[in-house]
Design an enzyme around this catalytic site. Structure first.
Site, PDB file in Angstrom:
ATOM      1  N   HIS A  41       0.820  -1.204   0.000  1.00 21.23           N
ATOM      2  CA  HIS A  41       0.000   0.000   0.000  1.00 21.23           C
ATOM      3  C   HIS A  41       0.859   1.262   0.000  1.00 21.23           C
ATOM      4  O   HIS A  41       2.017   1.256   0.431  1.00 21.23           O
ATOM      5  CB  HIS A  41      -0.920   0.019   1.218  1.00 21.23           C
ATOM      6  CG  HIS A  41      -0.155   0.086   2.520  1.00 21.23           C
ATOM      7  ND1 HIS A  41       0.352   1.262   3.029  1.00 21.23           N
ATOM      8  CD2 HIS A  41       0.188  -0.878   3.402  1.00 21.23           C
ATOM      9  CE1 HIS A  41       0.983   1.026   4.158  1.00 21.23           C
ATOM     10  NE2 HIS A  41       0.900  -0.274   4.417  1.00 21.23           N
ATOM     11  N   GLU A  45      -2.339  -7.088   7.445  1.00 19.85           N
ATOM     12  CA  GLU A  45      -0.999  -6.844   7.980  1.00 19.85           C
ATOM     13  C   GLU A  45      -0.789  -7.642   9.272  1.00 19.85           C
ATOM     14  O   GLU A  45      -1.729  -8.188   9.851  1.00 19.85           O
ATOM     15  CB  GLU A  45      -0.814  -5.334   8.226  1.00 19.85           C
ATOM     16  CG  GLU A  45       0.531  -4.906   8.806  1.00 19.85           C
ATOM     17  CD  GLU A  45       1.743  -5.322   7.966  1.00 19.85           C
ATOM     18  OE1 GLU A  45       1.882  -6.536   7.708  1.00 19.85           O
ATOM     19  OE2 GLU A  45       2.570  -4.451   7.624  1.00 19.85           O
TER      20      GLU A  45
END
Length: 280
Positions: A69, A174
């Protein structure tokens, strides 16, 4: 029960070179493909197809392009306070009165620009017939979802191409726990904000996995990354080019799962690899 093991196939991308002195940009030319000829992606497809055609029963190959990201507000906060202070104190809060980074922080303007640079990479390589991903997967966090949306805007028509709808997977999240930035938003929020993405059936309404006091270990991250690989190789036999948009931690989990050294991928960075699967 099928057991699968993984390793990478070197020689395709600059990232394959085991040389720490090589400085690779976040979005390298040709996404790092070593072949610079105009026929580079046709050559790549031919080589990948040849691997699969020559492979004995139980062995198959797929190309993965991992994207981290773009910069999120939590990245700004970590840079502001330093990693040690961030890990020990600030990451456990939702903000500092100036910045808000939890839960589920958004991309900054810089982060959106980084995602757009990935899109520019796709636009450039489309002129050389880069294959579009056969399947696309994404973390359920806002920063990854927005990065995925931006990087493929104008490249893949998600709303009309049902074969290339992004699938949102909980296991692509994550490293989990303690840090408020790693607590996701609700399933309803994802549905409303990214209606053109498909959410896996098992993703719960609220984040039931995040724990304020327990941080996921590196081996646990690698284990769930392997679970993602197992699922893809099991259910997507014909797909040869896979896109996964996620985070530094889970991408390193994938690398660990395939026996490769971890790699510090910057925000808005891409990492392509060819993976061999051996099923027994």
């Amino acid at each position: 029960m099928v057991s699968r093991t993984y390793q990478t196939v070197s020689g395709f991308f600059v990232h394959d070179r085991d040389d720490s002195t090589i400085l690779i940009p976040a979005v390298p030319a040709r996404f790092g493909l070593i072949d610079e000829t105009p026929e580079r992606w046709a050559n790549f497809r031919s080589r990948l197809s040849a691997l699969n055609e020559a492979a004995p029963s139980g062995i198959s190959y797929k190309a993965f392009i991992f994207a981290r990201h773009g910069q999120g507000f939590h990245n700004v906060a970590e840079a502001k306070y330093g990693t040690l202070a961030w890990d020990e104190y600030w990451s456990k809060l939702n903000g500092d009165g100036d910045l808000v980074w939890g839960p589920d922080p958004k991309l900054t303007e810089v982060g959106e620009g980084q995602a757009a640079l990935i899109r520019q990479g796709w636009e450039t390589e489309l002129a050389f017939d880069i294959p579009l991903p056969d399947k696309l997967y994404c973390s359920p966090f806002s920063r990854a979802l927005k990065t995925c949306e931006i990087q493929f805007e104008g490249i893949i028509p998600f709303r009309s191409d049902s074969q290339r709808t992004v699938t949102v997977l909980e296991n692509c999240r994550e490293e989990n726990g303690v840090h408020t930035c790693d607590r996701r938003s609700s399933r309803s929020y994802i549905t409303e904000t990214f209606p053109h993405f498909r959410i896996e059936d098992g993703l719960t309404e609220e984040d039931e996995l995040w724990h304020p006091d327990i941080r996921e270990t590196k081996s646990q991250i690698a284990e769930r990354a392997k679970n993602v690989l197992d699922s893809i190789f099991d259910t997507e036999a014909s797909a040869q080019f896979i896109s996964i948009t996620g985070h530094g931690g889970i991408i390193n989990g994938f690398l660990t799962a395939v026996g490769r050294k971890v790699y510090t991928l910057p925000t808005g960075g891409v990492l392509p690899i060819v993976i061999e699967c051996r099923a027994t």
